[in-house]
Design a protein around this motif. Structure first.
Motif, PDB file in Angstrom:
ATOM      1  N   TRP A 183      -0.773 -50.142  -0.181  1.00  0.00           N
ATOM      2  CA  TRP A 183       0.479 -49.587   0.344  1.00  0.00           C
ATOM      3  C   TRP A 183       0.274 -49.000   1.728  1.00  0.00           C
ATOM      4  O   TRP A 183       1.169 -49.025   2.570  1.00  0.00           O
ATOM      5  N   ARG A 212       1.608 -54.015  -7.203  1.00  0.00           N
ATOM      6  CA  ARG A 212       1.103 -52.757  -7.767  1.00  0.00           C
ATOM      7  C   ARG A 212      -0.211 -52.389  -7.094  1.00  0.00           C
ATOM      8  O   ARG A 212      -0.869 -53.253  -6.495  1.00  0.00           O
ATOM      9  N   MET A 218       0.365 -47.137  -8.810  1.00  0.00           N
ATOM     10  CA  MET A 218       1.644 -47.343  -8.137  1.00  0.00           C
ATOM     11  C   MET A 218       2.222 -48.700  -8.480  1.00  0.00           C
ATOM     12  O   MET A 218       1.500 -49.682  -8.610  1.00  0.00           O
ATOM     13  N   ASP A 222       7.408 -47.474  -6.384  1.00  0.00           N
ATOM     14  CA  ASP A 222       6.705 -46.517  -5.516  1.00  0.00           C
ATOM     15  C   ASP A 222       6.550 -47.090  -4.108  1.00  0.00           C
ATOM     16  O   ASP A 222       6.682 -46.373  -3.113  1.00  0.00           O
ATOM     17  N   ARG A 225       9.697 -46.718  -2.184  1.00  0.00           N
ATOM     18  CA  ARG A 225       9.898 -45.338  -1.703  1.00  0.00           C
ATOM     19  C   ARG A 225       9.019 -45.041  -0.486  1.00  0.00           C
ATOM     20  O   ARG A 225       9.451 -44.377   0.457  1.00  0.00           O
ATOM     21  N   LYS A 226       7.788 -45.528  -0.508  1.00  0.00           N
ATOM     22  CA  LYS A 226       6.886 -45.299   0.636  1.00  0.00           C
ATOM     23  C   LYS A 226       7.432 -45.995   1.884  1.00  0.00           C
ATOM     24  O   LYS A 226       7.411 -45.438   2.975  1.00  0.00           O
ATOM     25  N   GLU A 248      11.976 -47.920 -12.890  1.00  0.00           N
ATOM     26  CA  GLU A 248      11.512 -47.302 -11.641  1.00  0.00           C
ATOM     27  C   GLU A 248      11.981 -48.085 -10.419  1.00  0.00           C
ATOM     28  O   GLU A 248      12.406 -47.494  -9.422  1.00  0.00           O
ATOM     29  N   ALA A 252      14.599 -46.738  -7.595  1.00  0.00           N
ATOM     30  CA  ALA A 252      14.215 -46.683  -6.175  1.00  0.00           C
ATOM     31  C   ALA A 252      15.247 -47.421  -5.321  1.00  0.00           C
ATOM     32  O   ALA A 252      15.657 -46.929  -4.259  1.00  0.00           O
TER      33      ALA A 252
END
Ligand code: SAH
Ligand code: F3S
Length: 443
Positions: A183, A212, A218, A222, A225-226, A248, A252
């Motif tokens: 990420w 992932r 993550m 996630d 969101r980052k 999730e 998001a």
């Protein structure tokens, strides 16, 4: 003088791209690799020292197009010492057979071998290069990206390869095993693009929502969101697999202001037996359940899909299940294909291609007719509404025309004397037919 002399010595490279957005992004990376090696990227093949066709193997038609084009380009060899080769999925899919059918090819290189591209200039006259080795770790980190077109939209690869093994699909065989970028690398790339003025990023992966990072626990939600936290105005992603839309991810998408509410949800077929034979890992009912959940969690979401008609064992009544599913989901748009057997896939090996060509064509026309009507209705429903569009193109029907896309990924044509490229503007929709949506700029 020295400069002129040097520039005469610089190698020139011409690249043509076929297939998906992943290939478009890969071609930008190829440009980056060649530029780092001191080459110039040029827009026409005639003056090139090296010609690359970055190819797709998903359907037979795609391969035939490339073979036709290469044969045409071979005529340039009469006038110069140009080297011509095929890279990407077709190279990986056809391997030796490609060299046998097109002996004039100077090189064929699979998608994991691109770092060796500058070595092509070291080949002796008449020497061939063929490499389809795979590398499970190759994520092409550290290559300066080079975007040629100045578009406000940029592609960012977040994962490569695919582990899903849908029985019809050649991609796991051409692009190898799934691997995810970290990420941090993804966010660094998006931040850099935002600094360069890019307004929208499209996160790419064959099953992008399966992204992932295990050691940091993550998932794709996630990651969204980052990336959202970079502040880039718009984020899209493609192509997801229905199986990986968890709570999730949907939260998001719904909560991050800059993640666009448009979702691609390839279904392929509407009948559970066919889906099973395709190894899609969901039933008709499960898919419909995912669509319901998505519509509940993300207000105003637009949905698109991929459909294959004429898969082995698709009887008339099974095909009708596809029609009824399309109607029930009321997709805003769809990519519709006839099944094309691909060597190396399980479907090609194990199932008889038993739907006759004319029948495949008839079924294709039927799904096109249905989806066209649904698209028309969904576009007409936009009339009178206000939308934010990101202007990313120039219209081709008269002066001062711009095209932009809504958050729902609809293209809208507007007229304005102002320079609007790359701007987010508000429009009101005045006209919407089957193919075009027209809007007026709200000052
Ligand atoms: N997840 C990938 C899918 C690649 S193939 C992506 O990033 O887009 C794109 C679409 O082509 C598939 O969803 C499927 O609908 C279609 N397709 C794949 N193999 C096919 C085949 N053998 N015949 C016809 N269509 C095919
Ligand atoms: Fe192909 Fe299925 Fe992967 S369509 S790319 S094997 S998810």
């Amino acid at each position: 003088m020295a400069d002129t002399h040097q520039s005469d010595l610089r190698h020139t490279v011409y690249i043509e791209t076929y297939g998906c957005q992943m290939n478009v992004r890969d071609s930008e990376m190829l440009c980056g690799i060649f530029r780092q090696a001191g080459c110039d990227i040029i827009d026409t093949p005639e003056k090139a020292d090296l010609i690359l066709l970055n190819t797709c193997a998903v359907r037979e038609r795609a391969e035939q197009r490339v073979i036709g084009r290469v044969t045409q380009l071979f005529s340039l060899k009469k006038q110069s010492s140009v080297r011509i080769g095929i890279v990407g999925c077709m190279a990986q899919h056809l391997k030796d057979a490609l060299l046998e059918s097109l002996p004039g090819l100077d090189f064929i290189l699979g998608p994991d071998t691109y770092r060796t591209l500058p070595e092509l200039f070291d080949l002796d006259p008449g020497e061939h290069r063929a490499d389809w080795s795979t590398n499970r770790d190759e994520l092409y980190e550290g290559i300066p990206s080079w975007r040629r077109d100045g578009s406000p939209v940029a592609f960012v690869t977040v994962m490569r390869g695919c582990d899903m093994m849908c029985t019809f699909c050649v991609v796991p065989h051409t692009r190898g095993r799934e691997r995810c970028r970290s990420w941090r690398d993804i966010v660094a790339e998006v931040t850099q693009l935002a600094e360069e003025g890019v307004m929208e990023v499209v996160l790419l992966g064959q099953t992008v929502n399966a992204w992932r990072e295990e050691k940091e626990k993550m998932g794709f939600g996630d990651l969204l969101r980052k990336v959202s936290a970079t502040g880039i105005p718009r984020i899209r992603f493609t192509s997801p697999h229905p199986l990986y839309y968890g709570e999730e991810e949907l939260k998001a998408i719904a909560e991050c202001e800059n993640v666009c509410e448009s979702i691609h949800l390839p279904v392929q077929a509407g009948n559970t037996d066919v889906l099973k034979k395709m190894n899609r890992r969901y039933t008709r009912e499960e898919y419909l359940g995912i669509v319901r959940t998505i519509r509940q969690s993300i207000p105003h979401v637009t949905l698109s899909t991929d459909i294959i008609v004429g898969f082995p064992g698709e009887t008339e009544s099974r095909f009708e299940d596809t029609l009824s599913l399309i109607a029930e989901c009321s997709f805003d748009s769809g990519y519709l294909f006839k099944y094309s057997p691909r060597s190396g896939t399980r479907a090609e090996r194990e199932f008889e291609d038993d739907v006759p060509a004319e029948e495949k064509q008839r079924r294709l026309e039927q799904v096109i007719e249905l989806q066209t009507e649904l698209t028309r209705r969904s576009q007409q429903a936009m009339i009178g509404g206000q939308y934010e569009i990101l202007v990313d193109g120039i219209g081709d029907r008269g002066p001062n025309q711009w095209t932009g896309r809504t958050r729902g990924n609809r293209t809208v044509v507007i007229e304005s004397e102002k320079e609007l490229m790359g701007r987010l503007v508000k429009v009101i929709i005045e006209e919407a037919g089957t193919w075009t949506v027209r809007g007026r700029l709200i000052e």
